[in-house]
Design a protein around this motif. Sequence first.
Motif, short mmCIF file in Angstrom:
data_model
loop_
_atom_site.label_atom_id
_atom_site.label_comp_id
_atom_site.label_asym_id
_atom_site.label_seq_id
_atom_site.Cartn_x
_atom_site.Cartn_y
_atom_site.Cartn_z
N PHE C 8 -1.43 7.59 7.91
CA PHE C 8 -1.14 8.57 8.96
C PHE C 8 -2.41 9.10 9.62
CE2 PHE C 8 2.48 8.54 6.13
CZ PHE C 8 3.54 8.47 7.02
N ALA C 9 -2.24 9.50 10.86
CA ALA C 9 -3.28 10.22 11.61
C ALA C 9 -4.60 9.44 11.59
CB ALA C 9 -3.44 11.64 11.07
N ARG C 10 -5.71 10.09 11.22
CA ARG C 10 -6.99 9.39 11.34
C ARG C 10 -7.12 8.24 10.35
NH1 ARG C 10 -8.40 14.54 9.44
NH2 ARG C 10 -9.36 15.28 11.35
N VAL C 11 -6.42 8.30 9.24
CA VAL C 11 -6.43 7.17 8.31
C VAL C 11 -5.71 5.98 8.95
CG1 VAL C 11 -5.62 6.32 6.07
CG2 VAL C 11 -6.55 8.64 6.27
N LEU C 15 -7.34 2.28 9.81
CA LEU C 15 -6.76 1.04 9.26
C LEU C 15 -6.10 0.20 10.34
CD1 LEU C 15 -5.31 2.34 5.87
CD2 LEU C 15 -7.30 0.85 6.23
N GLY C 16 -5.96 0.74 11.53
CA GLY C 16 -5.44 -0.05 12.64
C GLY C 16 -3.93 -0.16 12.69
N THR C 21 0.68 -3.94 4.27
CA THR C 21 1.04 -4.47 2.96
C THR C 21 -0.25 -4.91 2.27
OG1 THR C 21 3.13 -5.26 3.86
CG2 THR C 21 2.44 -6.15 1.74
N PHE C 22 -0.47 -4.36 1.07
CA PHE C 22 -1.65 -4.74 0.30
C PHE C 22 -1.20 -5.69 -0.82
CE2 PHE C 22 -4.43 -0.66 0.98
CZ PHE C 22 -4.43 -0.90 2.35
N ASP C 23 -1.99 -6.73 -1.03
CA ASP C 23 -1.70 -7.66 -2.12
C ASP C 23 -2.60 -7.27 -3.29
OD1 ASP C 23 -0.53 -9.73 -3.43
OD2 ASP C 23 -1.86 -11.27 -2.58
N ALA C 37 -7.92 0.00 0.62
CA ALA C 37 -7.96 0.56 1.98
C ALA C 37 -9.40 0.67 2.47
CB ALA C 37 -7.26 1.93 2.00
N VAL C 38 -10.28 1.17 1.60
CA VAL C 38 -11.69 1.30 1.98
C VAL C 38 -12.29 -0.08 2.26
CG1 VAL C 38 -13.98 2.06 1.20
CG2 VAL C 38 -11.95 3.46 0.70
N ASP C 39 -11.84 -1.10 1.51
CA ASP C 39 -12.34 -2.46 1.75
C ASP C 39 -11.97 -2.93 3.16
OD1 ASP C 39 -13.39 -2.49 -0.76
OD2 ASP C 39 -11.80 -3.71 -1.66
N ARG C 40 -10.84 -2.44 3.68
CA ARG C 40 -10.44 -2.84 5.04
C ARG C 40 -11.31 -2.16 6.09
NH1 ARG C 40 -4.44 -4.80 6.11
NH2 ARG C 40 -4.08 -5.73 4.07
N ASN C 41 -11.69 -0.91 5.81
CA ASN C 41 -12.59 -0.22 6.74
C ASN C 41 -13.44 0.77 5.96
OD1 ASN C 41 -13.96 1.27 8.62
ND2 ASN C 41 -12.24 1.39 10.08
N GLY C 42 -14.70 0.46 5.81
CA GLY C 42 -15.60 1.27 5.00
C GLY C 42 -15.70 2.72 5.48
N ALA C 43 -15.39 2.96 6.76
CA ALA C 43 -15.46 4.32 7.29
C ALA C 43 -14.50 5.26 6.56
CB ALA C 43 -15.16 4.32 8.79
N LEU C 44 -13.46 4.69 5.94
CA LEU C 44 -12.52 5.51 5.18
C LEU C 44 -13.19 6.22 4.01
CD1 LEU C 44 -9.12 3.69 4.60
CD2 LEU C 44 -9.52 5.90 5.68
N GLY C 45 -14.28 5.63 3.51
CA GLY C 45 -14.96 6.20 2.35
C GLY C 45 -15.31 7.67 2.56
#
Lengths: 145, 145, 82, 82
Positions: C8-11, C15-16, C21-23, C37-45
């Motif tokens: 949701f929102a900025r997350v 993540l786009g 779906t995560f495997d 999730a962080v692996d998809r976009n490091g900015a999430l860290g």
Amino acid sequence: MFAIVRERIDLERISEATRNASCGAVTAFAGIVRAQADDGRPVIGLSYEAYDLMAIRTFEEIADEARATFGPCEISIVHRVGDLDVGEIAVAVVVASAHRAAAFDACEYAIDAVKARAPIWKRERYADGEEFWKDNACGQGTPAP
Amino acid sequence: MFAIVRERIDLERISEATRNASCGAVTAFAGIVRAQADDGRPVIGLSYEAYDLMAIRTFEEIADEARATFGPCEISIVHRVGDLDVGEIAVAVVVASAHRAAAFDACEYAIDAVKARAPIWKRERYADGEEFWKDNACGQGTPAP
Amino acid sequence: MQIRVLAFARVRELLGDGELTFDLPEGATIGDVWQAAVDRNGALGALAESTRIARNGRIVNDSLESVREKDEIALLPPVGGG
Amino acid sequence: MQIRVLAFARVRELLGDGELTFDLPEGATIGDVWQAAVDRNGALGALAESTRIARNGRIVNDSLESVREKDEIALLPPVGGG
């Protein structure tokens, strides 16, 4: 009534859906889109999104807490999502109770709790074209990782 | 909006007439005709009468007092007169303010004051055909003679 | 296993997509979902401290709690209702 | 002089009408208006302690205050709004 809606919120309709023949007092809170941000910056509107399932469950929990604290009453919490213009109602809390002191207390408790922890997000859209997510609080619980 | 009306009261319409683009918070109180008197006696309706000119002036004074105490806000007080059925709105107080704490306080102040001293009278009509004037208070001032 | 993740929102923006779906391997935890999730976009860290995670609509306070196939995991940045 | 008197609720019922005209001498007071009302129906006497009187929409606390032609005097029993 606990709901996330995309349409315009009508206080009278929610009030009618909430009260019954044993309720002498109805209190309501409506959160309105203001023309200015807290820092005075001109706002043209707000955009809300929600995690519907969890938001509605949170509304139900908040209503239970209010009843446990302030006594029996009927409570409705309705939040709108999507793009809202200045002057429109974003959220409504309506409490119907036999007497008014408890209805005021429960209404204020509920809107404070909704703002603090319901999974709902707000984006402020400014007159100059910028937009920002505008937070109230980190919700309940501990950090993610 | 300060008014004595004979028609049905609609909270949403009063809210719309009260709030403006600088108001982020609207609080409302509606007094509803209950199906039971305080002593549990079944009620079929209430009949209200008012001294219109003085009631409206009293509403204005109460709003001024609320603003002096709780800060700037827009206030509407509308009371209905005539014969009301169970479940109908007898009185509505709506407060629109920049922030919500003051809006709750001003709303509760105003309805308490309306009940205590506005020149409005209520007759309870019971299921068994009896009717009685039902008082809240002796109003302001000292006795007549 | 396939885990359904709502953002949701900025997350969501980072993540786009609001629904992914995560495997993940069997026995994966809430913490593993976040790491994916962080692996998809490091900015999430940078949002780790302020983000909450819900499992099937309930906040999870223990990042070692395991997730199961068919769970709905939600990534919740600071809220702003009202 | 002719004084217009409004009566509400149980006072109205005891006086038989919500709008009356009292003929009072020049220099009459608020107390005199009340007495004229009690003269119409002695049962009003029992309501003296609980009744308030307004002159042109404002409560009068001094029963010696004088009234004038064209004044609107209102007899107000205990209120019950809301």
